[in-house]
Design a protein around this motif. Structure first.
Motif, PDB file in Angstrom:
ATOM      1  N   ASP A 135       0.814  -1.210   0.000  1.00 48.25           N
ATOM      2  CA  ASP A 135       0.000   0.000   0.000  1.00 48.25           C
ATOM      3  C   ASP A 135       0.847   1.260   0.000  1.00 48.25           C
ATOM      4  N   ALA A 136       2.121   1.143   0.353  1.00 49.65           N
ATOM      5  CA  ALA A 136       3.010   2.308   0.412  1.00 49.65           C
ATOM      6  C   ALA A 136       3.701   2.568  -0.925  1.00 49.65           C
ATOM      7  N   GLU A 171      -4.979 -11.506  -3.342  1.00 47.21           N
ATOM      8  CA  GLU A 171      -6.211 -11.125  -2.654  1.00 47.21           C
ATOM      9  C   GLU A 171      -5.956 -10.617  -1.240  1.00 47.21           C
ATOM     10  N   ASP A 172      -4.971 -11.195  -0.560  1.00 50.92           N
ATOM     11  CA  ASP A 172      -4.692 -10.736   0.802  1.00 50.92           C
ATOM     12  C   ASP A 172      -3.701  -9.572   0.835  1.00 50.92           C
ATOM     13  N   GLY A 173      -3.269  -9.104  -0.355  1.00 48.59           N
ATOM     14  CA  GLY A 173      -2.381  -7.957  -0.429  1.00 48.59           C
ATOM     15  C   GLY A 173      -0.959  -8.223   0.004  1.00 48.59           C
ATOM     16  N   SER A 174      -0.567  -9.499   0.124  1.00 52.44           N
ATOM     17  CA  SER A 174       0.756  -9.822   0.658  1.00 52.44           C
ATOM     18  C   SER A 174       1.836  -9.922  -0.402  1.00 52.44           C
ATOM     19  N   SER A 175       1.462 -10.105  -1.673  1.00 49.89           N
ATOM     20  CA  SER A 175       2.478 -10.297  -2.698  1.00 49.89           C
ATOM     21  C   SER A 175       2.085  -9.620  -4.008  1.00 49.89           C
ATOM     22  N   GLY A 216       7.410 -13.094 -12.639  1.00 50.86           N
ATOM     23  CA  GLY A 216       7.894 -13.351 -11.294  1.00 50.86           C
ATOM     24  C   GLY A 216       6.979 -12.781 -10.238  1.00 50.86           C
ATOM     25  N   SER A 217       7.469 -12.752  -8.996  1.00 52.95           N
ATOM     26  CA  SER A 217       6.658 -12.245  -7.890  1.00 52.95           C
ATOM     27  C   SER A 217       7.568 -11.716  -6.786  1.00 52.95           C
ATOM     28  N   TRP A 218       6.964 -10.924  -5.899  1.00 50.52           N
ATOM     29  CA  TRP A 218       7.694 -10.357  -4.759  1.00 50.52           C
ATOM     30  C   TRP A 218       6.759 -10.314  -3.554  1.00 50.52           C
ATOM     31  N   GLU A 219       7.255 -10.790  -2.410  1.00 51.51           N
ATOM     32  CA  GLU A 219       6.503 -10.760  -1.156  1.00 51.51           C
ATOM     33  C   GLU A 219       7.267  -9.884  -0.166  1.00 51.51           C
TER      34      GLU A 219
END
Length: 397
Positions: A135-136, A171-175, A216-219
């Motif tokens: 969110d930042a 959906e949970d905004g974590s990644s 790819g992805s980032w958590e």
């Protein structure tokens, strides 16, 4: 009758009050621009506008310029930008449905650069950049570019048909996940100096053509970066694919690295300050750990042509050059101090030279390895690195 009219007036008044409430308040263009710049501050750039107009839900930034800050500060005039269908969200954030950029034309000396059909879709501007989650950050659903052309002396040297990258938040905004690439990449090598031009023609690549893709992805919470695929696929050369996974690249580390980068730019002329900031950045990077990596090359004829060309330069042919490479390989590998991996590398390279199909290097340790441990092994016992990182080499599988 009077009561009915009075009731109608009350309803009309209530509707008017609702429509004039916060959810339908006039957009604050200055606040939006300030928050865009706050979110982009990490990118070392500033977006400026001579004036701002509000047309319904659209915000028009007139006479905009983007200035990339740094040792050689340079501004690019973007003209008028229309931020379409802007809405306010919780926490002072904004959502912009689409931003279309005017065509870019830059000419300098004998070179020119042109980009068409630039836009961002689904842009989310954070209300605050102080948080430690997604969110930042300022994000977008899609970044798109149409044709790109680079010309020198009027001759097209580099061109791209189209490029695009899309992102999505879980959906949970974590990644955060991403996928994209560019298509129709063309690089003309015919303008190189004569000896180099002779080499690229012998290799059959006077013009390089191909595509690039990535996903790819980032958590942020765990700092896990998973570059699932990064592939360069070029005609008459081959396909080079890479992937890696790291941990420790948290939002906190990102901000620390950004702050160090800004410090380096602020004292760009101070060698002492640059060295201190470089050491600090190196120290920050040691908070990360290595999980896995892989690099693979699938040949499309370049290996055989390369051996033929190298052989001719030595007064022989491709087959003789292949045998020469295979003969020198054990000596080179012994100098590299690969330990038990040496035989595996030798077998894989020999198999690939005899029948160039594909070759793959994989690093997959049993558990993640902190960067300081990797650095220590590289400096003190380099022969232990293959075992530490779980390195293996295979060919034609």
């Amino acid at each position: 009758m009077t009561r009915i009219r009075f009731k109608g007036l009350l309803l009309a008044g209530a509707a008017s009050a609702a429509l004039s409430g916060p959810a339908f308040a006039a957009l604050d263009g200055q606040d939006l621009l300030a928050k865009i710049n706050a979110a982009y501050a990490a990118g070392s750039g500033v977006l400026k506008a001579e004036s701002i107009e509000i047309n319904g839900n659209d915000v028009v930034l007139k006479g905009t310029t983007f200035t990339a800050t740094g040792p050689q500060e340079k501004s690019i005039a973007l003209g008028n930008l229309t931020l379409q269908d802007v809405t306010e969200a919780d926490g002072g954030a904004y959502h912009i449905d689409r931003i279309e950029f005017p065509e870019v034309n830059v000419t300098e000396d004998n070179s020119s650069f042109n980009v068409k059909d630039l836009y961002l879709a689904g842009v989310r501007v954070p209300g605050s950049t102080t948080g430690d989650d997604l969110d930042a950050m300022m994000m977008y659903d899609e970044a798109h570019s149409g044709s790109v052309e680079v010309k020198v002396d009027g001759k097209q040297i580099v061109s791209v048909q189209e490029s695009s990258i899309t992102t999505g938040v879980s959906e949970d905004g974590s990644s955060l996940s991403f996928e994209g690439g560019l298509t129709g990449l063309t690089v003309d090598l015919s303008t190189l100096e004569p000896k180099t031009k002779e080499a690229v023609e012998a290799l059959g690549i006077p013009v390089i053509e191909g595509d690039i893709s990535a996903s790819g992805s980032w958590e942020p919470s765990s700092g896990t970066i998973d570059l699932e695929d990064y592939t360069l696929d070029f005609a008459n050369i081959g396909s080079l694919s890479m992937s890696f996974a790291l941990t420790g690249y948290t939002m906190d580390l990102v901000k620390q690295l950004q702050e160090t980068a800004r410090t380096m730019q602020a004292d760009a002329n101070s060698e002492q300050a640059q060295q201190a900031a470089g050491i600090a950045m190196f120290g920050l990077m040691q908070q990360m750990s290595f999980q896995s990596a892989q690099i693979s090359f699938e040949d499309a004829g370049i290996t055989e042509r390369g051996l033929d060309y190298a052989g001719k330069q030595q007064g022989s042919n491709g087959e003789q050059m292949a045998q020469m490479v295979k003969g020198m390989l054990p000596i080179l590998l012994a100098q590299a101090k690969l330990g038990a991996l040496q035989n595996q590398v030798s077998e894989a390279v020999n198999a690939f030279i005899d029948d160039p199909k594909n070759i793959t290097i994989t690093a997959e340790p049993e558990k993640e390895v902190p960067f300081p441990m990797i650095l220590g092994a590289a400096m003190g016992a380099p022969e232990s690195l293959p075992t530490l990182l779980g390195v293996s080499v295979t060919a034609n599988e």
